[in-house]
Enzyme design. Structure first.
Site: not given
Ligand code: IMP
Length: 434
Positions: A13, A16, A40-41, A222, A237, A331
């Site tokens: 987050d 990117k 997610g974007h 991520q 992850t 900002d």
């Molecule tokens: P998973 O990837 O769903 O298995 O989650 C594993 C960990 O990575 C958790 O703490 C999630 O909140 C974090 N996580 C997974 N994808 C993202 C992302 O795109 N942004 C931020 N945190 C993420």
């Protein structure tokens, strides 16, 4: 031509999506290399918001090839929905899904939840998108790959074995699984038919693109601290989110990558569990959260907020080999009298300036801060004016803050982002500049 990777330098987050969108304008190929629908974007095109979990960020540009690399795990239903959404906007995406990418199956979603419950205080707080269980099957050489969706024989043979095992596995957690093997087979054969025009040999396509001197943008998902090997195990992850993952997740060799841009949010944010040494559980943290709308794109969970952590950023710089930094959210951090950067930790009475190996040690780390004078908050249009005038016009306090970070990690600034739009960006170096 150039091959550039854009990588989250912190906990995901970092913003990117915006940096990838910016560089994607001049890319011929945009390739994702890790993760799945846990990412997610949001991309805004002509006032319409597109929320993608799987689709690479070049999908809305005509003429770009969007690759989902072998390092990704794909929820076919979600991807088909995203394709439909793009088509509904009158755009036909050029999408290439690696036949080597693994497929998320219904059991994976169920197991994701069951395993998290079992782990108690060691649970990562996953997105429950089946990511971990799908990568587990890949590592166990039990997985189903995109190429299997193209062959009824391969799919039925592998799925039958998997179904039996997964139903038993869920039973260990006291869960029942209601779909029969034939139901899953018919559902996934259907997805296979719909996705078949897009499934192919992405490794070869990228090899050919690089041979033809095309611009290739590798889109990270991520962040480095969530990397399965180098992140804060077990709170990350299940894939390699770092620069090495860009190679293994696409088949592009390390020496072919020219630029590795680390995206650094000027403070810390984190969704999910695990220690965050600089976390702000106070009014300052809440102010940043509200100002920056820091709520997860995938789950809408409130993100945990903290001061910038230079200790993890130094480590992230080392493991990724950043050639440039893209700073985001300058900002959002405006309007504070004082802002802080954690320069080192105290661990069991000792000063350390590099990330420890275990989460147990990390949880005992106490941040030691350096204070900086904050910069004034301004209305959006003034930030836009700064973006036009360029870096030197930014408030001195903000420049001092950014320059301190850049100097400490020894990486030059390529981008400073001062707002969500494309125009709210100061580009100091374009990775695809001729
Ligand atoms: P998973 O990837 O769903 O298995 O989650 C594993 C960990 O990575 C958790 O703490 C999630 O909140 C974090 N996580 C997974 N994808 C993202 C992302 O795109 N942004 C931020 N945190 C993420």
């Amino acid at each position: 031509m150039s091959v550039a990777a854009v990588i989250g330098a912190q906990w995901g987050d970092e913003g990117k999506g915006k940096i990838v969108d910016l560089y994607a304008q001049r890319a011929d190929y945009v390739a994702r290399y890790c993760g799945g629908a846990n990412a997610g974007h949001t991309i805004v095109l002509a006032g319409k918001k597109f929320k993608f979990n799987l689709m690479p960020s070049g999908a809305l540009y005509p003429g770009k090839t969007n690759v989902i690399g072998n390092g990704c795990v794909i929820d076919p239903k979600r991807l088909l929905d995203e394709i439909t959404e793009v088509k509904a906007a009158g755009i036909t995406p050029t999408l290439l899904i690696s036949g080597r990418a693994h497929i998320v199956l219904p059991y994976h979603f169920e197991l994701d939840g069951a395993e998290e419950e079992k782990k108690g205080d060691l649970a990562a707080g996953t997105t429950r998108r089946g990511i971990g269980p799908c990568y587990s099957d890949k590592a166990a050489r039990f997985g189903i790959r995109a190429s299997d969706l193209l062959s009824q024989d391969a799919l039925s043979k592998k799925l039958e074995k998997m179904h039996d095992l997964k139903v038993k596995q869920l039973g260990i957690y006291g869960k029942t699984f209601n779909l029969g093997y034939k139901d899953v087979l018919s559902q996934y054969s259907g997805y296979g038919r719909l996705l078949s025009p897009y499934i192919g040999d992405a490794t070869f396509a990228l090899f050919s693109a690089i041979s033809k001197k095309k611009n290739v943008l590798l889109e990270g998902a991520q962040g480095a601290m969530l990397d399965i090997d180098h992140g804060l195990y077990p709170f990350g992850t299940s894939s390699n989110t770092t620069a090495g993952g860009a190679c293994t997740g696409t088949g592009i060799p390390p020496k072919k990558i020219d630029e590795v841009v680390g995206v650094v949010k000027v403070y810390t944010s984190r969704v999910g569990a695990g220690p965050v040494p600089t976390e702000l559980n106070d009014a300052t943290g809440q102010k940043i959260r509200d100002k920056g709308d820091e709520y997860g794109t995938v789950t809408r969970r409130p993100r945990r907020i903290g001061w910038l952590d230079l200790v993890t950023l130094r480590y992230s710089t080392w493991i990724n080999g950043f050639t440039g930094i893209a700073f985001t959210r300058l900002d959002t951090l405006a309007g504070f009298d004082e802002v802080k950067i954690c320069t080192h930790y105290e661990l069991d009475g000792k000063k350390i300036d590099f990330m420890p190996q275990t989460q147990e040690e990390f949880a005992r780390c106490k941040p030691v801060y350096k204070s900086f004078k904050g910069w004034l908050d301004m209305p959006e249009k003034e930030w836009k004016a700064f973006a036009k005038k360029g870096y030197a016009a930014l408030p001195k306090e903000a420049r001092d803050y950014l320059e301190f970070i850049s100097k400490d990690i020894g990486v030059p600034m390529y981008i400073v982002s001062v707002g969500p739009g494309r125009e709210d960006t100061i580009v100091l170096k374009d990775v695809f500049a001729k």
